[in-house]
Enzyme design. Structure first.
Site, PDB file in Angstrom:
ATOM      1  N   SER A   7      -1.186   2.656  -3.626  1.00  0.00           N
ATOM      2  CA  SER A   7      -0.258   1.647  -4.157  1.00  0.00           C
ATOM      3  C   SER A   7      -0.713   1.177  -5.529  1.00  0.00           C
ATOM      4  CB  SER A   7      -0.163   0.453  -3.205  1.00  0.00           C
ATOM      5  OG  SER A   7       0.639  -0.543  -3.799  1.00  0.00           O
ATOM      6  N   HIS A  32       2.376   5.236  -4.284  1.00  0.00           N
ATOM      7  CA  HIS A  32       3.256   4.212  -3.711  1.00  0.00           C
ATOM      8  C   HIS A  32       3.631   3.248  -4.832  1.00  0.00           C
ATOM      9  CE1 HIS A  32       4.695   1.709  -0.308  1.00  0.00           C
ATOM     10  NE2 HIS A  32       4.290   0.681  -1.045  1.00  0.00           N
ATOM     11  N   ASP A  34       5.684  -0.009  -5.858  1.00  0.00           N
ATOM     12  CA  ASP A  34       6.246  -1.244  -5.300  1.00  0.00           C
ATOM     13  C   ASP A  34       7.177  -1.941  -6.273  1.00  0.00           C
ATOM     14  OD1 ASP A  34       5.025  -1.671  -2.676  1.00  0.00           O
ATOM     15  OD2 ASP A  34       3.118  -1.803  -3.752  1.00  0.00           O
ATOM     16  N   MET A  36       9.714  -5.063  -6.971  1.00  0.00           N
ATOM     17  CA  MET A  36      10.018  -6.420  -6.472  1.00  0.00           C
ATOM     18  C   MET A  36      11.001  -7.097  -7.410  1.00  0.00           C
ATOM     19  SD  MET A  36       6.176  -7.659  -5.620  1.00  0.00           S
ATOM     20  CE  MET A  36       5.028  -6.604  -4.737  1.00  0.00           C
ATOM     21  N   HIS A  66       8.901   1.954  -2.901  1.00  0.00           N
ATOM     22  CA  HIS A  66       9.110   0.894  -1.907  1.00  0.00           C
ATOM     23  C   HIS A  66       9.911  -0.221  -2.569  1.00  0.00           C
ATOM     24  CE1 HIS A  66       6.924  -2.450   0.656  1.00  0.00           C
ATOM     25  NE2 HIS A  66       8.221  -2.401   0.884  1.00  0.00           N
ATOM     26  N   MET A  68      11.399  -3.600  -2.616  1.00  0.00           N
ATOM     27  CA  MET A  68      11.434  -4.951  -2.048  1.00  0.00           C
ATOM     28  C   MET A  68      12.475  -5.725  -2.834  1.00  0.00           C
ATOM     29  SD  MET A  68       7.356  -5.400  -1.572  1.00  0.00           S
ATOM     30  CE  MET A  68       7.008  -4.007  -2.641  1.00  0.00           C
ATOM     31  N   MET A 137       5.191  -3.075   7.620  1.00  0.00           N
ATOM     32  CA  MET A 137       4.391  -3.919   6.733  1.00  0.00           C
ATOM     33  C   MET A 137       3.271  -4.576   7.539  1.00  0.00           C
ATOM     34  SD  MET A 137       5.586  -3.589   3.680  1.00  0.00           S
ATOM     35  CE  MET A 137       4.377  -4.707   2.955  1.00  0.00           C
ATOM     36  N   GLY A 144      -0.486  -7.894  -3.261  1.00  0.00           N
ATOM     37  CA  GLY A 144      -1.590  -7.094  -2.756  1.00  0.00           C
ATOM     38  C   GLY A 144      -2.724  -7.998  -2.285  1.00  0.00           C
ATOM     39  N   GLY A 145      -3.683  -7.381  -1.612  1.00  0.00           N
ATOM     40  CA  GLY A 145      -4.920  -8.091  -1.283  1.00  0.00           C
ATOM     41  C   GLY A 145      -4.840  -9.109  -0.160  1.00  0.00           C
ATOM     42  N   ASP A 175       1.576  -0.513   5.460  1.00  0.00           N
ATOM     43  CA  ASP A 175       1.354  -0.983   4.092  1.00  0.00           C
ATOM     44  C   ASP A 175       0.933  -2.447   4.109  1.00  0.00           C
ATOM     45  OD1 ASP A 175       1.505  -1.493   1.360  1.00  0.00           O
ATOM     46  OD2 ASP A 175       3.697  -1.447   1.285  1.00  0.00           O
ATOM     47  N   GLY A 176      -0.242  -2.713   3.544  1.00  0.00           N
ATOM     48  CA  GLY A 176      -0.715  -4.091   3.426  1.00  0.00           C
ATOM     49  C   GLY A 176      -1.943  -4.327   4.274  1.00  0.00           C
ATOM     50  N   GLY A 177      -3.038  -4.667   3.617  1.00  0.00           N
ATOM     51  CA  GLY A 177      -4.275  -4.987   4.331  1.00  0.00           C
ATOM     52  C   GLY A 177      -4.988  -3.775   4.901  1.00  0.00           C
ATOM     53  N   GLY A 198      -3.703  -0.315  -1.613  1.00  0.00           N
ATOM     54  CA  GLY A 198      -3.713  -0.726  -3.009  1.00  0.00           C
ATOM     55  C   GLY A 198      -5.074  -1.218  -3.433  1.00  0.00           C
ATOM     56  N   SER A 199      -5.395  -2.455  -3.052  1.00  0.00           N
ATOM     57  CA  SER A 199      -6.660  -3.039  -3.506  1.00  0.00           C
ATOM     58  C   SER A 199      -7.871  -2.274  -2.996  1.00  0.00           C
ATOM     59  CB  SER A 199      -6.739  -4.519  -3.088  1.00  0.00           C
ATOM     60  OG  SER A 199      -6.498  -4.676  -1.714  1.00  0.00           O
TER      61      SER A 199
HETATM   62  C1  DX5 Z   1       2.764  -5.580  -0.838  1.00  0.00           C
HETATM   63  C2  DX5 Z   1       2.953  -4.146  -1.277  1.00  0.00           C
HETATM   64  C3  DX5 Z   1       1.793  -3.280  -0.999  1.00  0.00           C
HETATM   65  C4  DX5 Z   1       0.515  -3.714  -1.678  1.00  0.00           C
HETATM   66  C5  DX5 Z   1      -0.568  -3.504  -0.681  1.00  0.00           C
HETATM   67  O1  DX5 Z   1       3.988  -6.227  -0.903  1.00  0.00           O
HETATM   68  O2  DX5 Z   1       4.087  -3.577  -0.669  1.00  0.00           O
HETATM   69  O3  DX5 Z   1       2.072  -1.916  -1.274  1.00  0.00           O
HETATM   70  O4  DX5 Z   1       0.205  -3.012  -2.847  1.00  0.00           O
HETATM   71  O5  DX5 Z   1      -1.734  -4.012  -1.198  1.00  0.00           O
HETATM   72  P1  DX5 Z   1      -3.110  -4.018  -0.388  1.00  0.00           P
HETATM   73  O6  DX5 Z   1      -3.418  -2.601  -0.033  1.00  0.00           O
HETATM   74  O7  DX5 Z   1      -4.048  -4.611  -1.373  1.00  0.00           O
HETATM   75  O8  DX5 Z   1      -2.880  -4.885   0.818  1.00  0.00           O
HETATM   76 ZN    ZN Z   2       4.415  -1.403  -0.734  1.00  0.00          ZN
END
Ligand code: DX5
Ligand code: ZN
Length: 217
Positions: A7, A32, A34, A36, A66, A68, A137, A144-145, A175-177, A198-199
């Protein structure tokens, strides 16, 4: 072995193309991306021209987009033209899910469906046979993070059971965490086949090593 989508929300935007190339060379299977809109989620990120630039720089890459955003349907053609390989929409978005998936596929793109943390697995069941990616999710989307919400594992298990029952094999993504040491192995055990991180990749001291750690799972 699960697949890995990196991501770029956590990448260095001053050298986004280089960061994408680096994670793909290190073994990530896809990027990936994102998007928004500041409405569906409380944040803004990047959009169509940025994807077009990355596609130009990386003609072979698989871009897992993705969305959003509240109204994905009106932007599908533009994201396909910009170079999306798969477009994933939220089941909570306001457009007809059936029509939006049909539009994505009519443009020759893979389709994905995303479920927010409190949306049950059953919300995806009517669409499974049309999907390349079913994404759960692990956090509230927008940033992120954030820490992983453990009930996501039950949802992945429910999606796995229904796909197995129907003899379907879309990517079951999360996706996420997602961290290689903790949540990633739990998600794989629950039935996930595509990890989005991502992070855990871009904030790692050694990006190559971080990707390799995921790919070893
Ligand atoms: C959050 C995004 C994720 C984000 C995940 O809304 O959709 O793709 O980058 O970030 P980490 O991996 O840091 O949780
Ligand atoms: Zn995402």
């Amino acid at each position: 072995m699960s697949a890995l989508s990196a991501s770029v929300l956590s990448a260095d935007f001053a050298r986004l193309g280089d960061d994408c190339r680096k994670v793909l060379n290190a073994g990530a299977d896809m990027i990936h991306f994102d998007v928004m809109d500041g409405h569906f989620v409380d944040n803004l990120s990047f959009g169509i021209p940025v994807l077009a630039g990355l596609r130009k720089a990386l003609p072979e890459a698989y871009f897992d987009v993705h969305l959003m955003i509240t109204d994905p349907l009106i932007y599908i053609k533009e994201f396909v033209d910009a170079g999306a390989s798969c477009i994933s929409i939220h089941v909570e978005s306001l457009n007809s899910i059936r029509s939006t998936i049909a539009s994505i596929k009519a443009f020759g793109c893979d389709a994905g469906l995303v479920l927010n943390p409190h949306t049950p697995a059953e919300a995806a069941f009517p669409f499974l046979e049309d999907l390349k990616i079913v994404l759960s999710m692990g956090v509230t989307p927008g940033h992120g993070g954030q820490p992983f919400i453990p009930s996501t594992l039950d949802k992945i298990r429910a999606l796995r059971a229904e796909c197995d029952r129907l003899g379907l094999n879309p990517y079951l993504s999360v996706d996420g965490g997602i961290k290689a040491e903790t949540t990633a192995p739990e998600c794989i055990k629950a039935g996930a086949t595509l990890l989005v991180a991502g992070s855990a990749i871009f904030d790692a001291p050694d990006i190559d090593k971080a990707v390799a750690q995921f790919k070893a799972l």
